[in-house]
Each structure stands twice: as structure tokens, then as C-alpha cells.
Design a protein around this motif. Structure first.
Motif, PDB file in Angstrom:
ATOM      1  N   GLU A 137       0.837  -1.190   0.000  1.00 19.59           N
ATOM      2  CA  GLU A 137       0.000   0.000   0.000  1.00 19.59           C
ATOM      3  C   GLU A 137       0.884   1.257   0.000  1.00 19.59           C
ATOM      4  O   GLU A 137       2.060   1.180   0.348  1.00 19.59           O
ATOM      5  CB  GLU A 137      -0.914   0.021   1.237  1.00 19.59           C
ATOM      6  N   GLU A 138       0.298   2.385  -0.370  1.00 20.85           N
ATOM      7  CA  GLU A 138       1.045   3.629  -0.351  1.00 20.85           C
ATOM      8  C   GLU A 138       1.116   4.149   1.081  1.00 20.85           C
ATOM      9  O   GLU A 138       0.148   4.696   1.609  1.00 20.85           O
ATOM     10  CB  GLU A 138       0.388   4.662  -1.273  1.00 20.85           C
ATOM     11  N   VAL A 139       2.248   3.930   1.723  1.00 20.99           N
ATOM     12  CA  VAL A 139       2.478   4.362   3.099  1.00 20.99           C
ATOM     13  C   VAL A 139       3.728   5.224   3.104  1.00 20.99           C
ATOM     14  O   VAL A 139       4.797   4.774   2.688  1.00 20.99           O
ATOM     15  CB  VAL A 139       2.646   3.158   4.047  1.00 20.99           C
ATOM     16  N   ASN A 140       3.601   6.458   3.569  1.00 21.19           N
ATOM     17  CA  ASN A 140       4.736   7.377   3.539  1.00 21.19           C
ATOM     18  C   ASN A 140       5.043   7.955   4.919  1.00 21.19           C
ATOM     19  O   ASN A 140       5.956   8.756   5.053  1.00 21.19           O
ATOM     20  CB  ASN A 140       4.463   8.524   2.565  1.00 21.19           C
ATOM     21  N   ASN A 141       4.308   7.535   5.945  1.00 26.18           N
ATOM     22  CA  ASN A 141       4.429   8.193   7.261  1.00 26.18           C
ATOM     23  C   ASN A 141       5.106   7.341   8.317  1.00 26.18           C
ATOM     24  O   ASN A 141       5.093   7.700   9.495  1.00 26.18           O
ATOM     25  CB  ASN A 141       3.044   8.596   7.769  1.00 26.18           C
ATOM     26  N   LEU A 142       5.675   6.205   7.936  1.00 27.13           N
ATOM     27  CA  LEU A 142       6.279   5.306   8.919  1.00 27.13           C
ATOM     28  C   LEU A 142       7.748   5.045   8.595  1.00 27.13           C
ATOM     29  O   LEU A 142       8.135   4.973   7.422  1.00 27.13           O
ATOM     30  CB  LEU A 142       5.525   3.970   8.968  1.00 27.13           C
ATOM     31  N   ILE A 143       8.548   4.904   9.651  1.00 28.50           N
ATOM     32  CA  ILE A 143       9.923   4.437   9.510  1.00 28.50           C
ATOM     33  C   ILE A 143      10.157   3.350  10.542  1.00 28.50           C
ATOM     34  O   ILE A 143       9.435   3.266  11.542  1.00 28.50           O
ATOM     35  CB  ILE A 143      10.956   5.575   9.685  1.00 28.50           C
ATOM     36  N   ARG A 144      11.148   2.499  10.298  1.00 26.92           N
ATOM     37  CA  ARG A 144      11.445   1.410  11.225  1.00 26.92           C
ATOM     38  C   ARG A 144      12.792   1.628  11.892  1.00 26.92           C
ATOM     39  O   ARG A 144      13.795   1.904  11.233  1.00 26.92           O
ATOM     40  CB  ARG A 144      11.472   0.060  10.477  1.00 26.92           C
ATOM     41  N   LEU A 145      12.798   1.480  13.227  1.00 22.34           N
ATOM     42  CA  LEU A 145      14.025   1.473  14.021  1.00 22.34           C
ATOM     43  C   LEU A 145      14.151   0.117  14.702  1.00 22.34           C
ATOM     44  O   LEU A 145      13.189  -0.654  14.774  1.00 22.34           O
ATOM     45  CB  LEU A 145      13.992   2.576  15.084  1.00 22.34           C
ATOM     46  N   HIS A 146      15.333  -0.182  15.234  1.00 28.52           N
ATOM     47  CA  HIS A 146      15.473  -1.412  16.021  1.00 28.52           C
ATOM     48  C   HIS A 146      16.259  -1.131  17.294  1.00 28.52           C
ATOM     49  O   HIS A 146      16.974  -0.135  17.408  1.00 28.52           O
ATOM     50  CB  HIS A 146      16.115  -2.530  15.203  1.00 28.52           C
TER      51      HIS A 146
END
Length: 392
Positions: free
Chosen positions: A360-369
Motif C-alpha cells: 500500500e502507499e504508506v509514507n508516514n512510517l519508519i522502522r528502528l530497532h
């Protein structure tokens, strides 16, 4: 120059590994690619030091050294709830990445359909394409990342050969419940399909959630191909030791695919890793306690800063909502990728753009660990706090 294959035009390089390269260039704290900044267990390192001199240094059996497969069968047999034949039901691969590719190439003909939950670990889409399959994406809906089982049945009705289930799920940390897995499994049996599981984070599942092996459910062993790796459990991501477990007919075919993909995993590393596979249950209890503490520590830090995030049920990944920053004039028109690149250059912390995980078009999330020492997390949180200065 002759033209290249069509398939290589249909996907990009890995956004995760790209973020690591940019992070290294700018000397940022790398919270993008999921590997720890602390050593493996001393017992495993000591075993590797011994193997460096004692060997083996030549090829092992193509589908895995005998003692390594036997140790895997003992460990995973308990999780799956049945005796695993180390000769007929295991093939050792060069990491979980090859395990998944090997599984896909073993079961898929060109044009077959394969269901993939979205968000997904970015390799899955490329794996489907490289194996000639057509992915059907089933949305996991934030913030709880639930799914509509009717869409899974519709995928099987469309002729899907298999469904890929990452449990716990990278990137969102969802742990599939036994009820959810049972529902998926019943459809796989009904439509005579496969469930290909990725269970590399099986020992990082936080209370009250618990991990269920799909292959352990009634009637599912014959329909399940379990992909796994030693990378995360023993903090040896660079060793590239993975494996497939499944019914004999599938594994015998997978052995042929594996043989011509990579020949075999590194012999001295298999020898050393047997030590880890023979660890008592207390090791895995301590590992879970360690990551439970790291999760709480990192999420508390994010809360103090004011960064919006999900609460992962498993893995060591967390999704951060960056919409309030993208709404600022200086970031007008930015994609999540461009924001991650800006973060590396200006904040000194590397993240992965969420769009690389979603169909899907998702532009507002980033992933950290948070597979980092507390001192590293402290410094990363100090740097991330600069983000809040932008919205004051």
C-alpha cells in the motif's frame, strides 16, 4: 550491450542495506539494519576459535553437516512437537534469506500466485518475482496489524500456491495468535496449499504473547515449510546459517535447489554453531529477558521524546510515525526515504523507510530497532530528541 532480464527491472536494491551504506558514510548510529552491536555468546566464539585450527575447513555435506542437522532436529523438534529426521527433513542454507528463496523456488512454477502479508520483510516480494511467482498482498492493518481472513481465502480461491507468514513479523512486530494461524492453516489444507513460515524471531516474543510454530498445529506439518536462521537467536548475523524444515518430499526437492544455488553453508561455522544449538532452555529464557528489557528501555525513551510508535509484540523492531514532521514546511513533498536520508545527515540516526515494507502507499512510517547496548540506545535517543525541537 544485450538487454538484461525483465525481472531485475521489477524491484530495487534493498532499502535496509542501502540505509546501512549511507549510515556508514556519515557515521550515523545504525538503527536500520537489524543486527546487534554486542558479541555472540562466549561459548560459541570459543567453539569458533577451536574450529579455526581443528576444522573442518573443506566442504561439508551439501545439505548440512551431520552434527549440525542433528542438533537442529533436537532443538526444533521440541518446538514443532514431533521428531524431525535430520537426514530427510532438514536442509541447511546460507542464511534465512537463502532458506526463503530455496523454499519459493522449490514449490513455485512460473505464474503461480503466492500470498504475502503487507507490511512484509522486503525480500519476500523479490523472492516471489525471482522464483517466477506473482505476489498477492494481504494487508495487515495498523496499529494492531490485524487481517481479514476472508482475503486469505480469496487468495487461495484465486489459485495461490502458498502464503508466506513471518511470525513474529518483521517489520511491525506482530505475533500471530494460535487462532489466526489455525485459521490460515485450515485454508491451506482446504485448498491444498503451502504455508511458508519465517520464524527467525521465535525467541523474541514478549508477554503475554507466545510463539506458535505453524508446523506444530494439527495436520499442518505436511503443508508447512519452516524457514529459520541462527542469526538473531545467537547474535551471529554475519555467519549466514539458516535452514528449512519440512516434509521429506519437499526437503528432498529443496536439497537440489540449494545445491545449485550455493552448494553449502560454511563448514567451520556450522561446527562452531552446534555449541549454541545445544544450549539449555535457560539461554533462551535469558535472551527473552534481555530483549524484554531492551524493548522497555527503548520504548520508554521514545515516549520521553514524544515520538509516536507501535508496541511490538515480538522481534526487536518498532515502527515510528513521522507524519507530524512531514507536515512541516521544510519537509513539504518529502518521501519517507528522503526523510530517512535527511535523518542520517542531520540527526545522525539511520532508520528504514516504511514504504519499503508496504504494498500500500504508506509514507508516514519508519522502522528502528533496539538490538543495541544501552549506551548506544542512549546516544541514539539523545540524537532523536532533536526531532522534537522541529515541532516546538
Amino acid at each position: 550491450m544485450p538487454g538484461l532480464s525483465d525481472r531485475v527491472q521489477t524491484f530495487t536494491d534493498s532499502a535496509i542495506r542501502r540505509m546501512t551504506r549511507i549510515s556508514d558514510e556519515y557515521g550515523a548510529i545504525n538503527l536500520s539494519q537489524g543486527f546487534p552491536d554486542f558479541d555472540p555468546p562466549k561459548e560459541i566464539m570459543d567453539a569458533l576459535a577451536k574450529a579455526a585450527y581443528a576444522g573442518p575447513h573443506q566442504y561439508s555435506v551439501t545439505f548440512g553437516a551431520e552434527n549440525f542437522r542433528e542438533a537442529l532436529a533436537r532443538k526444533q523438534g521440541g518446538a514443532i512437537g514431533r521428531e524431525i529426521d535430520p537426514e530427510k527433513e532438514i536442509v541447511v542454507t546460507c542464511g534465512g534469506t537463502e532458506a526463503m528463496m530455496c523454499a519459493m523456488m522449490t514449490i513455485c512454477n512460473p505464474g503461480d500466485k503466492v500470498m504475502v502479508f503487507s507490511p512484509f520483510y522486503e525480500n519476500y516480494g523479490a523472492d516471489a518475482i525471482l522464483s517466477g511467482a506473482e505476489p498477492i498482498y494481504i494487508p495487515l492493518v495498523p496499529p494492531e496489524y490485524g487481517f481479514d481472513i476472508r482475503l486469505v481465502e480469496e487468495g487461495f480461491r484465486q489459485g495461490a500456491k502458498a502464503i508466506i507468514v513471518c511470525n513474529p513479523s518483521n517489520p511491525c512486530g506482530k505475533v500471530f495468535t494460535e487462532e489466526e494461524l489455525t485459521a490460515i492453516g485450515e485454508l491451506a489444507v482446504k485448498y491444498d496449499g503451502f504455508v511458508v513460515t519465517d520464524e527467525v524471531y521465535e525467541h523474541m516474543v514478549y508477554a503475554p504473547n507466545h510463539h506458535t510454530c505453524m508446523a506444530s498445529l494439527p495436520g499442518m506439518y505436511e503443508h508447512t515449510i519452516t524457514c529459520n536462521s541462527l542469526s538473531k537467536t545467537y547474535s551471529i548475523t554475519g555467519w549466514r546459517l539458516g535452514y528449512l524444515i519440512g516434509p521429506e518430499e519437499v526437503i528432498e526437492a529443496a536439497k537440489k535447489v540449494h545445491d545449485f544455488l550455493t552448494v553449502g553453508a560454511a563448514a567451520p561455522l556450522q561446527e562452531a554453531a552446534v555449541t549454541g544449538l545445544n544450549f539449555p532452555q535457560s539461554y533462551y529464557d535469558d535472551l527473552l529477558e534481555l530483549y524484554t528489557e531492551k524493548r522497555a528501555y527503548f520504548l520508554d525513551g521514545l515516549d520521553r521524546i514524544g515520538l509516536k510508535h507501535n508496541v511490538p509484540q515480538g522481534t526487536y523492531f518498532v515502527m515510528i510515525d513521522i507524519q507530524e514532521y512531514l507536515n512541516l514546511p521544510q519537509f513539504a513533498g518529502y518521501t519517507d526515504l528522503e526523510f530517512c536520508e535527511w535523518m542520517i545527515r542531520n540527526i545522525g540516526v539511520a532508520a528504514v523507510p516504511g514504504s519499503s515494507f508496504f504494498k500500500e502507499e504508506v509514507n508516514n512510517l519508519i522502522r528502528l530497532h533496539f538490538a543495541r547496548e544501552k549506551s548506544t540506545m542512549d546516544e541514539a535517543l539523545n540524537r532523536l530528541a532533536k526531532l522534537q525541537e522541529l515541532v516546538k
